[in-house]
Design a protein around this motif. Structure first.
Motif, PDB file in Angstrom:
ATOM      1  N   MET A 311       0.826  -1.165  -0.157  1.00 56.17           N
ATOM      2  CA  MET A 311      -0.130   0.133   0.078  1.00 56.17           C
ATOM      3  C   MET A 311       0.780   1.309   0.124  1.00 56.17           C
ATOM      4  SD  MET A 311      -3.493  -0.559  -0.124  1.00 56.17           S
ATOM      5  CE  MET A 311      -4.695  -1.556   0.406  1.00 56.17           C
ATOM      6  N   GLU A 312       2.191   1.028   0.704  1.00 56.92           N
ATOM      7  CA  GLU A 312       2.900   2.408   0.674  1.00 56.92           C
ATOM      8  C   GLU A 312       3.492   2.475  -0.425  1.00 56.92           C
ATOM      9  OE1 GLU A 312       5.823   1.790   3.905  1.00 56.92           O
ATOM     10  OE2 GLU A 312       4.256   1.960   5.226  1.00 56.92           O
ATOM     11  N   THR A 313       3.890   1.388  -1.152  1.00 52.74           N
ATOM     12  CA  THR A 313       4.727   1.546  -2.672  1.00 52.74           C
ATOM     13  C   THR A 313       3.504   2.151  -3.509  1.00 52.74           C
ATOM     14  OG1 THR A 313       5.835  -0.561  -1.933  1.00 52.74           O
ATOM     15  CG2 THR A 313       5.698   0.306  -4.223  1.00 52.74           C
ATOM     16  N   ILE A 314       2.094   1.730  -3.447  1.00 53.28           N
ATOM     17  CA  ILE A 314       1.315   2.209  -4.428  1.00 53.28           C
ATOM     18  C   ILE A 314       0.973   3.598  -4.010  1.00 53.28           C
ATOM     19  CG2 ILE A 314      -1.084   2.111  -5.013  1.00 53.28           C
ATOM     20  CD1 ILE A 314      -1.225  -0.708  -4.179  1.00 53.28           C
ATOM     21  N   GLU A 315       1.147   4.111  -3.114  1.00 53.19           N
ATOM     22  CA  GLU A 315       0.682   5.597  -2.764  1.00 53.19           C
ATOM     23  C   GLU A 315       1.906   6.215  -3.334  1.00 53.19           C
ATOM     24  OE1 GLU A 315       0.405   6.482   1.411  1.00 53.19           O
ATOM     25  OE2 GLU A 315      -0.400   8.587   1.040  1.00 53.19           O
ATOM     26  N   THR A 316       3.219   6.024  -2.912  1.00 53.23           N
ATOM     27  CA  THR A 316       4.261   6.701  -3.294  1.00 53.23           C
ATOM     28  C   THR A 316       4.586   6.514  -4.840  1.00 53.23           C
ATOM     29  OG1 THR A 316       5.643   5.984  -1.609  1.00 53.23           O
ATOM     30  CG2 THR A 316       6.805   7.043  -3.054  1.00 53.23           C
TER      31      THR A 316
END
Lengths: 469, 190
Positions: A311-316
């Motif tokens: 999820m953090e990767t998708i956001e960034t």
């Protein structure tokens, strides 16, 4: 007309609208006023701006860095760096720089470096009685190594926009990264000498020799892998299977601290340098290796963590690529309205000497870097500056490194310094204190910038060897 | 942009006498994501699977599948536009707030409300544009795979609609609580 475009963009951005949206709104204003271009172009151009295979490296480099941070690999790197240089005077300062160099070989952004490794580093330095200002300064400065040492998100974006080989850009970042690290360690030594900082770890032969032995094994592995991967006549077993078994046995036998983690940069950089991987494939290989380490080797990852990290990767990824998409419509409008031509004309009328141009470009980029987010600055400025650089015979790989280093310095300067904001949050000090702490640490960066600007061979020598024409 | 998993509890010293360090993981909280984020998560791992598969066919089977590259590019577009909605909801799209430190509170309040409205208006307009674009892309086929490009643009439109919806939610929340992240950046999410 042009003032509507640039003024509108600045006003909307400064009022606090996200930079990506500010670029779209300025472009829309132009399109409405001109009345000849259908507004649909905005969406169409945005999609076109990110429809590119090399950009696929972006999510996977981000994912690899995040996985390293959350599977305890960052801690191992820190411990390893501690054994290596912790016994020097001003020890944790040196550890900070060395750990950042290693981590930079796995992660592509300064923000990941500052937020992940930085948290550990500042806490450890505060525990050992270092003044907060010194800890913050060295951590902030060393985090900018992230996008200089390959892999690098800004260099991927530059490569895509400037149509330049990302592999060459990555290779070009290695020596400047080492120069930066040496300058910073010199600065740590200077502070340690003048302020009388001691060692943080008693000097012990067994510990240090073990660390250097580990480093030696990594170097040997890297060399062997390079030649195995270069030889396409070998079977898959000899190129991949056998080395994997060998490193697994070596790690179990010698009980290394960070050997398997240190292989990540080896796989990434070695894989690209030997011509085995494209940058996108190298990013995927790094993710596969990080998943293997986290799930199968160190057993530090679990499914819930993987979801969170994804999820953090998708956001960034979405934040970065949404900026690239918006900047591509803005850059298109700047080109259509001939703003870029006018700037080129003004610059070339001042001087057509490449050395003078590089000086002007540096001053301009340092200024822009204070106000502009890195990825947006690259996407907008590449169509403006790179054609001039090419006209003056400057190598686009050289110019790319100069540009990215300038923008990294911008991360450390107010008012819009992303790394400053992160440092302020981690160290819990005021923005003004953070700025004051980081300011002297601009010297090693500016020194490196001056050096690579006027000694292009520092950048171009390695790509020339690895990618002979 | 980062953080979360790495946030360790940093109360005890992290470095012991042997130079080894200790940090305790925080428990992982997976609540608080929007439903479209879970959709993006699936697309993200489809993309990972697609690129892994390409990798596998190229190095192990020595024959790379041509459709994988094209599909990967389109999946990345979907992730960008639908994933962007997460950044809208969490207010993490890169913005500049330094002006607000020098503005008197009422002016800041007025300007930040204006910013919230601009965001909703832009996303709304972009939704309308992209919905308008979808049927026009029906006749345009993808290069390798025999699908119309309107599939890709359909997801782009979906992304913009979700961004509009999330921007409206954020604007209402800001209005009710009486301040936005621009005025109080210290309350922004990690």
């Amino acid at each position: 007309m042009n003032s509507v475009l640039l003024g509108g963009f600045l006003a909307v951005m400064l009022s606090g609208v996200p930079i990506a949206i500010a670029m779209c709104i300025a472009s829309l204003l132009y399109i409405w006023i001109s009345g000849t271009i259908p507004p649909l172009t905005v969406v169409h151009r945005m999609v076109g701006g990110i429809d590119s295979f090399p950009l696929l490296a972006v999510p996977f480099f981000i994912l690899a860095g995040n996985l390293m941070n959350s599977s305890g690999i960052t801690n191992r790197i820190f411990n390893f760096a501690l054994a290596l240089v912790g016994w020097l005077k001003g020890g944790l300062g040196h550890v900070n720089v060395v750990a950042s160099v290693i981590f930079s070989g796995m992660s592509g952004t300064a923000v990941a470096d500052a937020g992940g490794l930085g948290t550990i580093e500042i806490k450890a330095m505060q525990d050992h009685g270092y003044p907060t200002g010194f800890s913050v300064g060295v951590t902030a400065a060393s985090s900018t190594l992230g996008p200089i040492v390959p892999p690098s998100l800004p260099l991927v974006i530059y490569g895509v926009q400037a149509n330049t080989s990302i592999g060459k850009l990555f290779a070009g970042g290695i020596i400047p990264g080492v120069v930066m690290a040496l300058f910073m360690m010199g600065m740590v030594s200077y502070y340690a000498h003048t302020r009388g900082y001691g060692r943080d770890l008693a000097f012990s032969w067994p510990r240090m020799s073990r660390a250097f032995f580990e480093l030696g094994v990594v170097a040997i592995t890297a060399t062997v892998l390079f030649f195995l991967w270069k030889d396409e006549s070998l079977s898959g077993w000899w190129r991949f299977g056998a080395p994997l078994v060998a490193v697994m046995i070596a790690d179990r036998v010698f009980k290394f601290e960070a050997f398997m983690a240190l292989l990540t940069p080896v796989i990434l950089i070695g894989g690209m340098a030997s011509g085995l991987f494209t940058p996108t494939e190298a990013a995927v290989a790094a993710v596969a290796w990080a998943l293997f380490l986290g799930f199968a080797w160190y057993h530090t990852l679990n499914w819930r963590m993987l979801v969170k990290v994804s999820m953090e990767t998708i956001e960034t990824t979405a934040i970065v690529l949404f900026i690239v998409a918006s900047a591509s419509i803005f850059a298109w409008v700047l080109t259509t309205t001939q703003v870029t031509d006018q700037i080129a004309h003004i610059v070339l009328s001042i001087s057509d000497n490449p050395l003078v141009f590089l000086l002007l470009a540096n001053l301009f980029l340092l200024f822009i870097g204070c106000f502009m987010e890195t990825i947006a600055a690259i996407t907008i400025l590449v169509p403006v500056l790179v054609p001039i650089a090419l006209k003056l015979g400057i190598d686009p790989v050289h110019f790319g490194l100069v540009m990215v280093l300038n923008l990294m310095i911008g991360l450390l300067t107010p008012p819009l310094g992303m790394v400053l904001f992160i440092m302020q949050k981690i160290a819990k000090i005021s923005f003004e204190e953070t700025v004051k702490a980081v300011l002297p640490w601009l010297w090693p960066l500016l020194g490196t910038l001056a050096l690579i600007t006027y000694v292009p061979q520092l950048v171009l020598w390695l790509p020339g060897i690895l990618y002979p024409k | 942009m980062t953080g979360g998993v790495q946030d360790k509890s940093l109360e005890s010293p992290v470095l012991d006498a042997d130079g080894h360090f200790h940090a305790v993981d925080q428990s992982i909280d997976l609540s608080g994501y929007g439903w479209e984020d879970w959709f993006t998560l699936v697309v993200f791992w489809l993309l990972a699977g697609d690129v892994f598969y390409q990798f596998f066919t190229r190095y192990v089977l020595q024959d790379s599948a041509a459709w994988t590259e094209e599909i990967a590019r389109y999946l990345l577009i979907v992730i960008t536009f639908v994933g962007s909605s997460m950044a809208v909801r969490r207010n993490t799209h890169v913005h500049v707030e330094f002006l607000y430190r020098y503005l008197p509170a009422p002016v800041g309040r007025f300007l930040s409300t204006f910013v919230d409205l601009i965001r909703v208006a832009f996303f709304g307009y972009a939704s309308w544009l992209s919905i308008d674009l979808v049927p026009r892309m029906n006749n345009l086929k993808m290069t390798v795979v025999d699908f119309p490009m309107s599939y890709v643009y359909g997801f782009v439109a979906f992304g913009f609609v979700m961004m509009t919806f999330r921007a409206m939610q954020v604007a209402i929340r800001h209005w009710r609580q009486g301040y936005s992240v621009l005025e109080r950046p210290e309350e922004a999410l990690a």
